[in-house]
Motif scaffolding. Structure first.
Motif, PDB file in Angstrom:
ATOM      1  N   PRO A   1       0.844  -1.207   0.000  1.00 37.65           N
ATOM      2  CA  PRO A   1       0.000   0.000   0.000  1.00 37.65           C
ATOM      3  C   PRO A   1       0.876   1.253   0.000  1.00 37.65           C
ATOM      4  CG  PRO A   1      -0.791  -1.588   1.604  1.00 37.65           C
ATOM      5  CD  PRO A   1       0.530  -2.100   1.100  1.00 37.65           C
ATOM      6  N   ASP A   2       0.322   2.358  -0.486  1.00 40.90           N
ATOM      7  CA  ASP A   2       1.084   3.606  -0.583  1.00 40.90           C
ATOM      8  C   ASP A   2       1.253   4.290   0.772  1.00 40.90           C
ATOM      9  OD1 ASP A   2       1.310   3.704  -3.555  1.00 40.90           O
ATOM     10  OD2 ASP A   2      -0.875   3.687  -3.368  1.00 40.90           O
ATOM     11  N   ILE A   3       0.209   4.230   1.588  1.00 48.39           N
ATOM     12  CA  ILE A   3       0.208   4.911   2.889  1.00 48.39           C
ATOM     13  C   ILE A   3      -0.395   3.969   3.923  1.00 48.39           C
ATOM     14  CG2 ILE A   3      -0.665   6.885   4.218  1.00 48.39           C
ATOM     15  CD1 ILE A   3      -1.057   8.356   1.534  1.00 48.39           C
ATOM     16  N   ILE A   4       0.218   3.936   5.095  1.00 48.11           N
ATOM     17  CA  ILE A   4      -0.341   3.179   6.219  1.00 48.11           C
ATOM     18  C   ILE A   4      -0.619   4.158   7.353  1.00 48.11           C
ATOM     19  CG2 ILE A   4       0.111   1.437   7.993  1.00 48.11           C
ATOM     20  CD1 ILE A   4       1.794  -0.073   5.935  1.00 48.11           C
ATOM     21  N   PHE A   5      -1.841   4.125   7.865  1.00 45.85           N
ATOM     22  CA  PHE A   5      -2.210   4.848   9.080  1.00 45.85           C
ATOM     23  C   PHE A   5      -2.222   3.814  10.199  1.00 45.85           C
ATOM     24  CE2 PHE A   5      -4.026   7.548   5.770  1.00 45.85           C
ATOM     25  CZ  PHE A   5      -3.522   8.781   6.154  1.00 45.85           C
ATOM     26  N   LEU A   6      -1.360   3.999  11.194  1.00 47.45           N
ATOM     27  CA  LEU A   6      -1.104   2.970  12.200  1.00 47.45           C
ATOM     28  C   LEU A   6      -1.350   3.474  13.612  1.00 47.45           C
ATOM     29  CD1 LEU A   6       0.137   0.155  12.905  1.00 47.45           C
ATOM     30  CD2 LEU A   6       2.374   1.305  12.908  1.00 47.45           C
ATOM     31  N   ASP A   7      -2.220   2.776  14.324  1.00 47.03           N
ATOM     32  CA  ASP A   7      -2.398   3.019  15.753  1.00 47.03           C
ATOM     33  C   ASP A   7      -1.249   2.322  16.474  1.00 47.03           C
ATOM     34  OD1 ASP A   7      -3.524   3.689  18.218  1.00 47.03           O
ATOM     35  OD2 ASP A   7      -4.921   2.006  18.205  1.00 47.03           O
ATOM     36  N   LEU A   8      -0.727   2.940  17.514  1.00 48.27           N
ATOM     37  CA  LEU A   8       0.362   2.316  18.273  1.00 48.27           C
ATOM     38  C   LEU A   8      -0.144   1.424  19.393  1.00 48.27           C
ATOM     39  CD1 LEU A   8       2.947   5.234  18.624  1.00 48.27           C
ATOM     40  CD2 LEU A   8       3.012   3.297  17.041  1.00 48.27           C
TER      41      LEU A   8
ATOM     42  N   LEU B   1       9.216   0.638   0.780  1.00 45.40           N
ATOM     43  CA  LEU B   1       8.284   0.726   1.906  1.00 45.40           C
ATOM     44  C   LEU B   1       7.419   1.973   1.816  1.00 45.40           C
ATOM     45  CD1 LEU B   1      10.664  -0.492   4.748  1.00 45.40           C
ATOM     46  CD2 LEU B   1       8.924  -1.808   3.535  1.00 45.40           C
ATOM     47  N   PRO B   2       6.183   1.860   2.260  1.00 36.08           N
ATOM     48  CA  PRO B   2       5.258   2.996   2.194  1.00 36.08           C
ATOM     49  C   PRO B   2       5.527   4.009   3.304  1.00 36.08           C
ATOM     50  CG  PRO B   2       4.186   1.163   3.267  1.00 36.08           C
ATOM     51  CD  PRO B   2       5.547   0.672   2.814  1.00 36.08           C
ATOM     52  N   SER B   3       4.850   5.127   3.197  1.00 38.39           N
ATOM     53  CA  SER B   3       4.871   6.111   4.280  1.00 38.39           C
ATOM     54  C   SER B   3       3.919   5.628   5.363  1.00 38.39           C
ATOM     55  CB  SER B   3       4.392   7.468   3.779  1.00 38.39           C
ATOM     56  OG  SER B   3       5.254   7.945   2.780  1.00 38.39           O
TER      57      SER B   3
ATOM     58  N   SER C   1      -7.689  18.662   6.781  1.00 39.26           N
ATOM     59  CA  SER C   1      -6.541  19.526   6.476  1.00 39.26           C
ATOM     60  C   SER C   1      -5.227  18.763   6.628  1.00 39.26           C
ATOM     61  CB  SER C   1      -6.549  20.783   7.341  1.00 39.26           C
ATOM     62  OG  SER C   1      -6.431  20.457   8.706  1.00 39.26           O
ATOM     63  N   TYR C   2      -5.113  17.922   7.656  1.00 35.27           N
ATOM     64  CA  TYR C   2      -3.878  17.156   7.818  1.00 35.27           C
ATOM     65  C   TYR C   2      -3.755  16.105   6.721  1.00 35.27           C
ATOM     66  CZ  TYR C   2       0.244  15.351  10.077  1.00 35.27           C
ATOM     67  OH  TYR C   2       1.538  14.994  10.330  1.00 35.27           O
ATOM     68  N   LEU C   3      -4.879  15.484   6.363  1.00 36.75           N
ATOM     69  CA  LEU C   3      -4.847  14.513   5.266  1.00 36.75           C
ATOM     70  C   LEU C   3      -4.395  15.187   3.979  1.00 36.75           C
ATOM     71  CD1 LEU C   3      -5.323  11.713   4.088  1.00 36.75           C
ATOM     72  CD2 LEU C   3      -7.720  12.352   3.770  1.00 36.75           C
ATOM     73  N   GLN C   4      -4.863  16.397   3.747  1.00 32.98           N
ATOM     74  CA  GLN C   4      -4.461  17.121   2.534  1.00 32.98           C
ATOM     75  C   GLN C   4      -2.947  17.359   2.527  1.00 32.98           C
ATOM     76  OE1 GLN C   4      -6.451  17.525  -0.067  1.00 32.98           O
ATOM     77  NE2 GLN C   4      -4.659  18.262  -1.149  1.00 32.98           N
ATOM     78  N   LYS C   5      -2.371  17.715   3.695  1.00 28.22           N
ATOM     79  CA  LYS C   5      -0.912  17.879   3.793  1.00 28.22           C
ATOM     80  C   LYS C   5      -0.195  16.573   3.459  1.00 28.22           C
ATOM     81  CE  LYS C   5      -1.035  21.452   7.353  1.00 28.22           C
ATOM     82  NZ  LYS C   5      -0.755  21.762   8.741  1.00 28.22           N
ATOM     83  N   ILE C   6      -0.723  15.475   3.966  1.00 22.73           N
ATOM     84  CA  ILE C   6      -0.132  14.161   3.694  1.00 22.73           C
ATOM     85  C   ILE C   6      -0.170  13.879   2.191  1.00 22.73           C
ATOM     86  CG2 ILE C   6      -0.493  11.671   3.962  1.00 22.73           C
ATOM     87  CD1 ILE C   6      -1.433  12.285   6.851  1.00 22.73           C
ATOM     88  N   LEU C   7      -1.304  14.130   1.575  1.00 18.46           N
ATOM     89  CA  LEU C   7      -1.446  13.837   0.147  1.00 18.46           C
ATOM     90  C   LEU C   7      -0.525  14.700  -0.707  1.00 18.46           C
ATOM     91  CD1 LEU C   7      -5.302  13.313  -0.040  1.00 18.46           C
ATOM     92  CD2 LEU C   7      -3.496  11.577   0.089  1.00 18.46           C
TER      93      LEU C   7
ATOM     94  N   GLU D   1       2.421  15.837   0.288  1.00 13.35           N
ATOM     95  CA  GLU D   1       3.758  15.249   0.482  1.00 13.35           C
ATOM     96  C   GLU D   1       3.926  13.962  -0.329  1.00 13.35           C
ATOM     97  OE1 GLU D   1       6.560  16.390   2.023  1.00 13.35           O
ATOM     98  OE2 GLU D   1       5.359  18.207   2.058  1.00 13.35           O
ATOM     99  N   GLU D   2       2.895  13.137  -0.327  1.00 11.70           N
ATOM    100  CA  GLU D   2       2.960  11.883  -1.084  1.00 11.70           C
ATOM    101  C   GLU D   2       3.074  12.159  -2.582  1.00 11.70           C
ATOM    102  OE1 GLU D   2       3.351   8.749   0.172  1.00 11.70           O
ATOM    103  OE2 GLU D   2       3.596   9.909   2.006  1.00 11.70           O
ATOM    104  N   GLU D   3       2.364  13.145  -3.059  1.00 11.25           N
ATOM    105  CA  GLU D   3       2.440  13.512  -4.479  1.00 11.25           C
ATOM    106  C   GLU D   3       3.852  13.991  -4.826  1.00 11.25           C
ATOM    107  OE1 GLU D   3       1.447  13.713  -8.312  1.00 11.25           O
ATOM    108  OE2 GLU D   3       0.211  12.857  -6.716  1.00 11.25           O
TER     109      GLU D   3
END
Length: 136
Positions: A55-62, A85-87, A120-126, A128-130
């Motif tokens: 996958p391109d991005i992983i959102f991970l709970d600790l 490896l993904p972000s 807004s934070y997701l948009q920042k992530i996207l 950066e990924e772009e």
């Protein structure tokens, strides 16, 4: 280009909120949701076998029962050492200073996100990924 995101979180409410935020953002996404670190590893393995990539991005709970986020990352890096490896973005409901410090120094972690994930934070992530994809 369609991005594949993987949400690994044992809190179903948080998992739903993260998924909803991604679905509401502009862009084309495939979303994989997992309720544990073990399920996350299996889903990533299945995805890699099917698509020859992760996958391109992983959102991970600790903080999860069983395999926590830190254990997931260690196992993930060992399993996929031969793949790009993904972000990974850590999702946290708690302000834990030591986790933030460790996350900042971890080579695989691209960011630390307070739950719930905001548009807004997701948009920042996207953005950066772009940038990463246009450089690669």
């Amino acid at each position: 280009m369609k991005l594949t995101t993987c949400i690994i979180d044992d809190d179903l409410v948080s998992q739903f909120a993260t998924r909803y935020c991604i679905q509401q953002s502009p862009g084309d996404f495939d979303i994989i949701t997992c309720s544990s670190g073990e399920e996350g590893l299996k889903s990533c393995l299945d995805f890699a076998e099917e698509h020859n990539r992760l996958p391109d991005i992983i959102f991970l709970d600790l903080v999860m029962d069983g395999m926590n986020g830190w254990d997931f990352l260690e196992n993930f890096q060992n399993m996929f050492h031969d793949h790009p490896l993904p972000s990974v973005y850590v999702l946290s409901a708690f302000t834990n200073t030591s986790d933030r410090i460790i996350a900042k120094g971890h080579q695989l972690i691209a960011g630390y996100v307070d739950k719930p994930l905001s548009r807004s934070y997701l948009q920042k992530i996207l953005v950066e990924e772009e940038k990463k994809r246009t450089v690669s």
